[in-house]
Scaffold this active site. Structure first.
Site, PDB file in Angstrom:
ATOM      1  N   LYS A   1       0.843  -1.212   0.000  1.00 58.54           N
ATOM      2  CA  LYS A   1       0.000   0.000   0.000  1.00 58.54           C
ATOM      3  C   LYS A   1       0.872   1.254   0.000  1.00 58.54           C
ATOM      4  CE  LYS A   1      -1.830   1.804   3.983  1.00 58.54           C
ATOM      5  NZ  LYS A   1      -1.585   3.259   4.003  1.00 58.54           N
ATOM      6  N   ASN A   2       1.884   1.266   0.860  1.00 58.80           N
ATOM      7  CA  ASN A   2       2.669   2.493   1.008  1.00 58.80           C
ATOM      8  C   ASN A   2       3.659   2.700  -0.135  1.00 58.80           C
ATOM      9  OD1 ASN A   2       1.256   3.124   3.243  1.00 58.80           O
ATOM     10  ND2 ASN A   2       2.865   2.610   4.722  1.00 58.80           N
TER      11      ASN A   2
ATOM     12  N   ARG B   1      -3.939   9.252   3.493  1.00 57.77           N
ATOM     13  CA  ARG B   1      -2.756  10.050   3.783  1.00 57.77           C
ATOM     14  C   ARG B   1      -1.901  10.261   2.535  1.00 57.77           C
ATOM     15  NH1 ARG B   1      -0.479  13.761   7.064  1.00 57.77           N
ATOM     16  NH2 ARG B   1       1.749  13.694   6.776  1.00 57.77           N
TER      17      ARG B   1
ATOM     18  N   ASP C   1      -4.965   7.522   8.625  1.00 62.20           N
ATOM     19  CA  ASP C   1      -5.137   6.960   9.961  1.00 62.20           C
ATOM     20  C   ASP C   1      -5.039   8.001  11.064  1.00 62.20           C
ATOM     21  OD1 ASP C   1      -5.446   4.366   9.127  1.00 62.20           O
ATOM     22  OD2 ASP C   1      -3.291   4.057   8.969  1.00 62.20           O
TER      23      ASP C   1
ATOM     24  N   ASP D   1       4.414   0.991  12.092  1.00 60.79           N
ATOM     25  CA  ASP D   1       3.196   0.310  11.636  1.00 60.79           C
ATOM     26  C   ASP D   1       3.060  -1.091  12.236  1.00 60.79           C
ATOM     27  OD1 ASP D   1       2.548   2.508  10.166  1.00 60.79           O
ATOM     28  OD2 ASP D   1       2.969   1.640   8.204  1.00 60.79           O
TER      29      ASP D   1
HETATM   30  C1  UD1 Z   1       4.358   6.907   6.201  1.00 63.21           C
HETATM   31  C2  UD1 Z   1       3.426   5.729   6.098  1.00 63.21           C
HETATM   32  C3  UD1 Z   1       2.951   5.284   7.469  1.00 63.21           C
HETATM   33  C4  UD1 Z   1       4.136   5.044   8.395  1.00 63.21           C
HETATM   34  C5  UD1 Z   1       5.064   6.261   8.404  1.00 63.21           C
HETATM   35  C6  UD1 Z   1       6.331   6.023   9.207  1.00 63.21           C
HETATM   36  C7  UD1 Z   1       2.351   6.131   3.968  1.00 63.21           C
HETATM   37  C8  UD1 Z   1       1.109   6.469   3.238  1.00 63.21           C
HETATM   38  N1  UD1 Z   1       2.278   6.091   5.299  1.00 63.21           N
HETATM   39  O1  UD1 Z   1       3.597   7.986   6.720  1.00 63.21           O
HETATM   40  O2  UD1 Z   1       2.204   4.075   7.316  1.00 63.21           O
HETATM   41  O3  UD1 Z   1       3.644   4.804   9.702  1.00 63.21           O
HETATM   42  O4  UD1 Z   1       5.461   6.592   7.064  1.00 63.21           O
HETATM   43  O5  UD1 Z   1       6.987   4.905   8.751  1.00 63.21           O
HETATM   44  O6  UD1 Z   1       3.390   5.835   3.384  1.00 63.21           O
HETATM   45  N2  UD1 Z   1       6.571  14.734  10.459  1.00 63.21           N
HETATM   46  C9  UD1 Z   1       6.666  16.078  10.771  1.00 63.21           C
HETATM   47  N3  UD1 Z   1       6.601  17.000   9.742  1.00 63.21           N
HETATM   48  C10 UD1 Z   1       6.446  16.633   8.453  1.00 63.21           C
HETATM   49  C11 UD1 Z   1       6.340  15.247   8.146  1.00 63.21           C
HETATM   50  C12 UD1 Z   1       6.414  14.319   9.187  1.00 63.21           C
HETATM   51  O7  UD1 Z   1       6.812  16.458  11.921  1.00 63.21           O
HETATM   52  O8  UD1 Z   1       6.413  17.505   7.572  1.00 63.21           O
HETATM   53  C13 UD1 Z   1       6.666  13.737  11.572  1.00 63.21           C
HETATM   54  C14 UD1 Z   1       5.387  12.928  11.779  1.00 63.21           C
HETATM   55  O9  UD1 Z   1       4.497  13.602  12.635  1.00 63.21           O
HETATM   56  C15 UD1 Z   1       5.927  11.654  12.382  1.00 63.21           C
HETATM   57  C16 UD1 Z   1       7.280  11.490  11.701  1.00 63.21           C
HETATM   58  O10 UD1 Z   1       7.626  12.757  11.180  1.00 63.21           O
HETATM   59  O11 UD1 Z   1       6.148  11.796  13.759  1.00 63.21           O
HETATM   60  C17 UD1 Z   1       7.299  10.464  10.595  1.00 63.21           C
HETATM   61  O12 UD1 Z   1       6.303  10.732   9.662  1.00 63.21           O
HETATM   62  P1  UD1 Z   1       6.465  10.336   8.117  1.00 63.21           P
HETATM   63  O13 UD1 Z   1       7.657   9.458   7.931  1.00 63.21           O
HETATM   64  O14 UD1 Z   1       6.365  11.566   7.314  1.00 63.21           O
HETATM   65  O15 UD1 Z   1       5.166   9.447   7.882  1.00 63.21           O
HETATM   66  P2  UD1 Z   1       4.166   9.473   6.672  1.00 63.21           P
HETATM   67  O16 UD1 Z   1       4.904   9.676   5.393  1.00 63.21           O
HETATM   68  O17 UD1 Z   1       3.032  10.365   6.992  1.00 63.21           O
END
Ligand code: UD1
Length: 425
Positions: A23-24, A93, A117, A307
């Protein structure tokens, strides 16, 4: 009609399960198709709810998208609509991943803030900062990320944290930005490597995939390609945890075991015997005794994936001994523990940490899924509970797990999908 699952505990899972595309990964590859005019084909797509939602997002931008079995065919026009604010945007997301390609192609984008989520705050500051360094202005306006650039240019970008989504968005804008872009402290997830491979096939010049430093030489245009989605390591790991928890014997195919090196090591520490398949396309998990307690700490890849944290809690809740689980990414993920306590788990949280004292067996109860992985974690826990556990709000599970109930039944679990009664729905 919404549905819930009935899970009768007690079965030992035995057999073989095939895992399809991640999915991701697929959702990001679909977004990458925006970068090249023409027809891109993506194979090994999972048949999950998020894929047609992402197809709707791409259609709203002017693409023609057909989904046929495990193949997505995306025809991208010369002129894209730069406004991504269709209702589907709020339901997943990964919809935010159209931001980078739109900025790259159109030099402007209006992208509705994404859904997905409920696992904690998910800001976009690093996405925006990266695009700003590439020359765009970016603000949040009326519930949308707005980004606009006269022209993009290469830049040196340091991420505060190796965010998956920010790395992907910045990368997808940088491939069409003249000059050299270096993204430092980039995410290293296998799904990022898969995206870099696809971009390279499309004519992008990207180096360092799988390391913390991505170097991109911008090119003028990209061409469409045909690309296969990598196997879903999170789904593969789910079956590994299910096997260990039920003292089962499960062979998982369709996943690169090296994407799960740390996870499989943790399960070995819990007492599982794990062998990788000769063709390298999966692994077998055999657990003969009650799992032993193991500590887990979630971190960006190659650390233990956040996850998988609910499965770590489910496993340790029936393990022999006391385990400590530390969550470093999404603070609200521990909400899952409230549902586990309904099932008789002995667990408590303190900030980023959860202490789980293993009990011999759980006891069935009605429980509610709050996100994809929490939902599946509750089903795994239900497999080790006395009686029949009702898991409600299973639409979350359908967003990420193709053929979930069918696969459970194939492995011998007594899991059924039933319509919600009108008074409970
Ligand atoms: C992706 C995955 C999700 C997984 C996560 C971490 C998808 C669709 N989802 O989510 O399943 O749990 O990676 O492996 O691929 N953050 C900030 N600022 C930002 C971006 C992120 O503070 O601009 C923080 C988030 O709040 C979090 C951390 O960085 O604490 C990691 O988030 P991120 O790696 O960006 O996760 P996603 O890409 O949203």
């Amino acid at each position: 009609m919404t549905e819930h699952f009935l899970v009768r505990g007690g079965a030992r899972l035995v057999g073989e399960v095939e895992v399809v595309g991640a999915k991701n990964s697929v959702l990001k590859l679909m977004a990458a198709a925006l970068l090249a005019e023409g027809t891109t084909t993506i194979t090994n797509c999972p048949q999950i709810l998020d894929v047609p939602l992402m197809a709707d997002v791409l259609r709203s931008l002017g693409c023609e998208v057909t989904l046929d079995g495990d193949t997505a065919t995306i025809t991208t026009p010369a002129e894209l609509n730069h406004r991504a604010d269709s209702p589907s945007m709020g339901k997943l997301r990964a919809s935010v991943c159209v931001l980078g390609p739109l900025v790259g192609r159109c030099k402007r984008a209006v992208v509705a803030l994404p859904g997905g989520d409920a696992i904690g705050s998910r800001p976009l500051d690093m996405h925006q900062n990266g695009l700003r360094q590439l020359g765009a202005h970016s603000e949040i306006e009326h519930g949308c990320v707005v980004a606009e650039a006269e022209g993009l240019h290469g830049a040196q970008i340091w991420l505060d944290f190796p965010s998956v989504g920010a790395t992907e968005n910045i990368l997808m804008a940088a491939v069409l930005a003249p000059g050299t872009t270096v993204i430092d402290n980039a995410a290293r997830e296998p799904e990022i490597v898969n995206l870099c491979t696809m971009l390279t096939e499309m004519g992008a010049r990207v180096e360092g995939a799988g390391t913390s430093t991505l170097t991109v030489e911008g090119v003028e245009r990209l061409r469409p390609t045909e690309h296969r989605v990598i196997g879903d390591r999170i789904v593969g790991a789910t079956w590994a945890f299910a096997a260990a928890m039920t003292m089962g014997d499960v062979t998982v195919r369709g996943v690169n075991p090296h994407h799960l090196d740390l996870v499989l090591e943790k399960l070995r520490a819990a007492g599982a015997e794990i062998t990788t398949l000769d063709d390298g396309d999966g692994f077998r998990v055999v657990q003969d005794e009650r799992p032993r307690a193991v500590d887990f700490v979630t971190l960006p890849y190659p650390g233990f994936a956040t996850d998988l944290q609910p499965f770590a809690i489910a496993l340790t809740s029936i393990a022999e001994g006391t385990s400590m689980i530390t969550e470093n990414l999404f603070e609200a993920r521990f909400r899952f523990i409230e549902e586990m306590v309904r099932l008789g788990a002995d667990a408590r949280t303190d900030g980023h940490h959860a202490v789980v004292r293993g009990v011999e067996r759980l006891s069935s109860a009605p429980v509610w899924a709050s996100d994809i992985r929490a939902g599946v974690g509750l089903v795994l826990a239900g497999l080790r509970a006395d009686g029949v556990t009702e898991v409600w709000d299973v639409f979350h599970i359908d967003r990420g797990y193709p053929m979930f109930v069918e696969n459970m039944q194939k492995l011998g679990a007594d899991v059924r999908r039933v319509d919600d009664e009108p008074d409970r729905a």
